[in-house]
Design a protein around this motif. Structure first.
Motif, PDB file in Angstrom:
ATOM      1  N   THR A 108      -1.229   4.129   5.782  1.00 20.65           N
ATOM      2  CA  THR A 108      -1.447   5.393   6.355  1.00 20.65           C
ATOM      3  C   THR A 108      -2.106   5.168   7.456  1.00 20.65           C
ATOM      4  OG1 THR A 108      -3.158   5.710   4.822  1.00 20.65           O
ATOM      5  CG2 THR A 108      -1.146   6.597   3.996  1.00 20.65           C
ATOM      6  N   SER A 109      -3.101   4.324   7.838  1.00 13.97           N
ATOM      7  CA  SER A 109      -3.910   4.059   9.082  1.00 13.97           C
ATOM      8  C   SER A 109      -3.455   2.567   9.368  1.00 13.97           C
ATOM      9  CB  SER A 109      -5.446   4.252   8.760  1.00 13.97           C
ATOM     10  OG  SER A 109      -5.760   3.220   7.835  1.00 13.97           O
ATOM     11  N   ARG A 147      -7.940   1.906  -3.162  1.00  8.34           N
ATOM     12  CA  ARG A 147      -6.687   1.339  -2.523  1.00  8.34           C
ATOM     13  C   ARG A 147      -7.144  -0.378  -2.727  1.00  8.34           C
ATOM     14  NH1 ARG A 147      -5.153   5.402   1.231  1.00  8.34           N
ATOM     15  NH2 ARG A 147      -3.686   3.671   2.173  1.00  8.34           N
ATOM     16  N   ARG A 148      -6.007  -1.081  -3.146  1.00 15.86           N
ATOM     17  CA  ARG A 148      -6.135  -2.630  -3.322  1.00 15.86           C
ATOM     18  C   ARG A 148      -6.103  -3.488  -1.786  1.00 15.86           C
ATOM     19  NH1 ARG A 148      -3.157  -5.733  -6.172  1.00 15.86           N
ATOM     20  NH2 ARG A 148      -1.366  -4.688  -5.758  1.00 15.86           N
ATOM     21  N   MET A 149      -5.310  -2.754  -0.853  1.00 14.28           N
ATOM     22  CA  MET A 149      -4.955  -3.515   0.128  1.00 14.28           C
ATOM     23  C   MET A 149      -5.913  -3.421   1.053  1.00 14.28           C
ATOM     24  SD  MET A 149      -2.319  -5.664  -0.470  1.00 14.28           S
ATOM     25  CE  MET A 149      -3.007  -5.633  -2.435  1.00 14.28           C
ATOM     26  N   ASP A 209       0.844  -1.190  -0.088  1.00 15.43           N
ATOM     27  CA  ASP A 209       0.042  -0.036  -0.214  1.00 15.43           C
ATOM     28  C   ASP A 209       0.840   1.147  -0.104  1.00 15.43           C
ATOM     29  OD1 ASP A 209      -2.765   1.174   0.105  1.00 15.43           O
ATOM     30  OD2 ASP A 209      -1.842   2.062   2.119  1.00 15.43           O
ATOM     31  N   GLU A 210       1.844   1.280   0.732  1.00 12.26           N
ATOM     32  CA  GLU A 210       2.894   2.518   0.698  1.00 12.26           C
ATOM     33  C   GLU A 210       3.543   2.781  -0.468  1.00 12.26           C
ATOM     34  OE1 GLU A 210       6.498   4.134   3.575  1.00 12.26           O
ATOM     35  OE2 GLU A 210       5.567   2.202   3.930  1.00 12.26           O
ATOM     36  N   ILE A 211       3.912   1.394  -1.075  1.00 13.63           N
ATOM     37  CA  ILE A 211       4.490   1.597  -2.559  1.00 13.63           C
ATOM     38  C   ILE A 211       3.531   2.282  -3.532  1.00 13.63           C
ATOM     39  CG2 ILE A 211       5.521   0.120  -4.512  1.00 13.63           C
ATOM     40  CD1 ILE A 211       6.718  -1.590  -2.385  1.00 13.63           C
ATOM     41  N   GLU A 212       2.371   1.619  -3.457  1.00  6.20           N
ATOM     42  CA  GLU A 212       1.544   2.279  -4.560  1.00  6.20           C
ATOM     43  C   GLU A 212       1.217   3.378  -4.136  1.00  6.20           C
ATOM     44  OE1 GLU A 212      -1.901  -0.579  -4.336  1.00  6.20           O
ATOM     45  OE2 GLU A 212      -0.788  -2.084  -5.443  1.00  6.20           O
ATOM     46  N   ILE A 213       1.156   4.355  -3.246  1.00  6.67           N
ATOM     47  CA  ILE A 213       0.935   5.432  -2.707  1.00  6.67           C
ATOM     48  C   ILE A 213       2.220   6.011  -3.420  1.00  6.67           C
ATOM     49  CG2 ILE A 213       0.807   7.357  -1.019  1.00  6.67           C
ATOM     50  CD1 ILE A 213      -0.439   5.543   0.919  1.00  6.67           C
TER      51      ILE A 213
END
Length: 761
Positions: free
Chosen positions: A710-711, A703-705, A671-675
């Protein structure tokens, strides 16, 4: 004057006080226990003051409430509803304590005081007042209710109602027909203005020629064509209306040959390899006098469809694989071991018991046979015909596994669903009989689809980056077989589905020409069951897909698979990695039971056969996650699918443990990588060019995950059963500790210090 100290009352009233002053704060009313009903659902019977057992040893945590039987489900509504558990999928159509009637395997009533027990069927009488109700479910749950304080007649009536409505006399009495009819008319306005009948469904249904045409083009099967001789099911009642056949076979010839095949099931094309070899399935030929002649015609036509005119290999699955009765027996045994038998009595020999059930042996047999067929298609460039008596059971499993090993498209979520639709639903697997939805013939019942899902899980377990979906998705898919609201798993064939839905449409006044996917949709639209958030649990964070993204020199790039490396493997990876596993970590021989003993360095073996050389060469290279995948197949490589078989077992539930812990961390990382990727796409480089968005990745805001970077989500609720919970599922009497801990705890009773001292001498 006397004064005295008032005595402490011995009775405590739990009723709300009588309201005498309207100006005072009004007491909250007693909670009315009402079920949450969906369209067309009605309450058949109910009983109050029921206790749902949470623990077999103590009633301290048990729940009190109302037990309700509707025409769709068994529902329990707790008096004091606990806060919603975060460790569960939240089903949009079923509550936490709901069980669909089609999910019930056995309804057992008991009276402890009289020592009586009875398994209830439809229209049966109950001569004693039940004090307990035990529900054995097809998804392996075991739920127990006690009627300590309930009215005996009400308890008896609700038990009989559950037994009756879980044994429907006819297919159209399943609740799905009522529900979808009401749902169609309620949403009729949405379909008036020319909306897409399939509602944007991305999964290919294979119910029209254009679906098959696209599959022919996708696989490059230029010498095959869509044939419509079975339109309106005039040739075979179990085949789809449209099938794919060799270009060189005329319709007239196919009609002539069809009468000699079991159920007129002429050969059915499944898939084409880029090298031109084809995978075909067919039923047996009944007339031995015609057998040789027809085989020759069919084999010649398939040979002509191959660019190199390669040979055709015929595989008789009935002779080489276990039959449906053997598979059912193995499943019953492994279910008994995992769910019913006490751990306290079986843990010492638990693994041996699992092995003796033969379930994993059968899983391995299907994977091994599928890998053998892969050798012919990929290694020998030969077309393969899968033959089975009726072509509706074993062929479904093997044809699907072969395509899963060879074609990465089927390892994506949409591709996998299309594979199930093509090789199971449209090919005429007997879901109605094999699932025993009507509970009429146990001899026909067999968990072939579950066996297939277990085989898929074995491959996912070995190659976790090769599949877009997760084991949670596979488990939810298996559970969907027992929810009678979708057409996918309800029928034995396309013809049976079409006939019942035509009758259903007339009964419900649905206009002619309306597509069945509108008024009786398949299971593949998961928004019918789960929220967008919960559906992200289906996404595998480790998936290396066709459009997998990376960042090089500040620019987002994607890896794309070319035909050149379709079935070969990538080279140039470190020698310490073999098929995604570190050599040092895998000390077992990697022959997969398909080749002779291989040395750790995969050096040639003396007198090896061509097939052994093929597998040795493949295992000596690093696996291409988007190419051919061959599973490791030694018995020691087969593992029990714990999330499916043990998710309801409290003793097997590991708090803050299991695969979910790795999934949680990986999801946050992805998720962080996709952001960051999304931010890079919005960045203009020195040249002023804007990097194009990657179509394989979500748009901004999507968001896919499931677990977000972030949360951060608290991990206290994570267990090895996630996203399910064993709470409230009584598998057996529980105990604390393992056999060794029992030995240590009991040592002081029968081992004295003197004895221990003597033993040490």
């Amino acid at each position: 004057m006397f004064s005295f100290k008032p005595t402490k009352p011995t009775f405590k009233c739990y009723l709300p006080p009588v309201q005498t002053d309207v100006k005072k704060t009004i007491e909250p009313p007693i909670k009315k226990l009402e079920p949450k009903l969906i369209q067309g659902e009605i309450v058949v019977n109910e009983v109050n003051f029921v206790r749902k057992c949470i623990s077999a040893e103590s009633s301290q945590d048990d729940l009190w409430g109302k037990l309700i039987c509707t025409n769709f489900k068994v529902s329990f509504i707790p008096q004091d509803a606990p806060s919603k558990q975060k460790s569960q999928l939240s089903h949009l159509l079923l509550g936490e304590h709901d069980i669909p009637l089609t999910c019930l395997e056995q309804v057992v009533t008991a009276n402890d005081t009289k020592g009586k027990k009875k398994v209830l069927g439809s229209n049966q009488k109950l001569k004693f007042n039940p004090t307990e109700l035990i529900l054995y479910c097809k998804d392996l749950r075991i739920i127990r209710f006690c009627f300590d304080e309930a009215g005996p007649e009400s308890a008896k009536k609700v038990c009989l109602a559950i037994a009756h409505y879980s044994h429907p006399a006819d297919l159209q009495l399943l609740f799905g027909f009522e529900y979808q009819g009401r749902r169609y008319h309620a949403s009729k306005e949405e379909h008036v203005n020319g909306s897409t009948p399939r509602g944007g469904l991305r999964t290919t249904i294979f119910d029209r020629p254009s679906d098959w045409d696209r599959e022919i083009k996708r696989t490059g099967a230029s010498e095959w064509r869509v044939c419509s001789i079975n339109e309106s099911f005039v040739i075979s009642l179990s085949l789809p209306e449209y099938i794919v056949v060799p270009v060189s076979l005329a319709d007239q010839d196919l009609k002539q040959y069809s009468i000699f095949f079991t159920d007129q099931r002429i050969p059915l094309w499944c898939w084409n390899h880029p090298n031109g070899s084809a995978l075909v399935r067919m039923a047996s030929i009944n007339d031995p006098l015609q057998q040789r002649k027809i085989y020759q015609k069919v084999f010649t036509a398939i040979t002509k469809s191959h660019p190199q005119r390669s040979e055709v290999v015929q595989c008789d699955l009935d002779k080489s694989l276990p039959n449906i009765q053997d598979i059912q027996i193995a499943f019953v045994k492994v279910r008994q071991i995992c769910v019913i038998d006490p751990f306290e009595e079986s843990e010492e020999r638990w693994l041996s018991s699992i092995e003796n059930s033969r379930w994993l042996e059968y899983v391995r047999a299907f994977l091994k046979h599928s890998a053998d067929i892969v050798y012919y298609l990929d290694g020998k460039n030969a077309s393969v015909i899968l033959q089975e008596e009726e072509d509706r059971d074993l062929n479904c499993v093997v044809s699907s596994l072969v395509q899963l090993m060879l074609d990465p498209h089927y390892r994506s979520l949409v591709g996998f669903q299309s594979l199930v639709q093509k090789e199971w639903v449209m090919a005429g697997h007997r879901f109605l009989d094999r699932c025993n939805h009507l509970k009429k013939n146990e001899k026909e019942e067999s968990p072939l689809f579950l066996l297939f899902l277990d085989c898929v899980w074995q491959m996912m377990n070995q190659y976790p980056a090769a599949f877009e979906f997760t084991e949670a998705y596979l488990t939810v898919l298996s559970d969907s077989m027992w929810i009678p609201l979708f057409s996918t798993f309800l029928f034995n064939s396309s013809q049976q589905r079409a006939q019942h839905l035509m009758d259903f449409a007339k009964t419900k006044a649905i206009p002619q020409g309306e597509e069945q996917t509108v008024y009786f949709p398949p299971v593949w639209d998961w928004s019918q069951q789960f929220s967008t958030k919960d559906q992200t649990l289906f996404n595998n964070p480790m998936y290396v897909g066709k459009g997998a993204a990376c960042v090089q020199n500040g620019e987002v790039k994607t890896f794309r698979r070319t035909k050149k490396n379709y079935s070969s493997t990538l080279r140039g990876m470190p020698g310490s990695l073999r098929n995604g596993l570190k050599i040092g970590e895998d000390t077992l021989t990697r022959r997969g039971s398909l080749v002779s003993e291989l040395k750790p360095d995969f050096s040639p073996v003396k007198d090896e056969s061509p097939s052994e050389r093929f597998f040795r060469d493949w295992f000596s290279r690093a696996a291409d996650q988007q190419g051919l995948l061959i599973p490791l197949l030694l018995p020691s490589h087969m593992a029990l699918w714990k999330l499916y078989f043990l998710r309801w077992v409290p003793e097997a539930c590991i708090a803050k443990g299991g695969p979910i812990t790795a999934y949680h961390k990986l999801s946050q990382l992805v998720d962080e990588i996709e952001i960051l990727q999304s931010q890079l796409r919005q960045y203009k480089g020195p040249s002023g060019a804007m990097p194009l968005p990657n179509p394989g990745r979500p748009l901004s805001g999507q968001r896919r995950m499931y677990f977000k970077a972030t949360s951060p989500t608290p991990t206290d609720f994570l267990t090895s059963s996630f996203p399910f919970t064993p709470t409230g599922n009584l598998c057996r009497r529980s105990f604390q500790g393992t056999p060794i801990s029992k030995f240590l705890n009991g040592a002081k009773i029968w081992l004295s210090t003197e004895t221990l001292a003597n033993d040490s001498l």
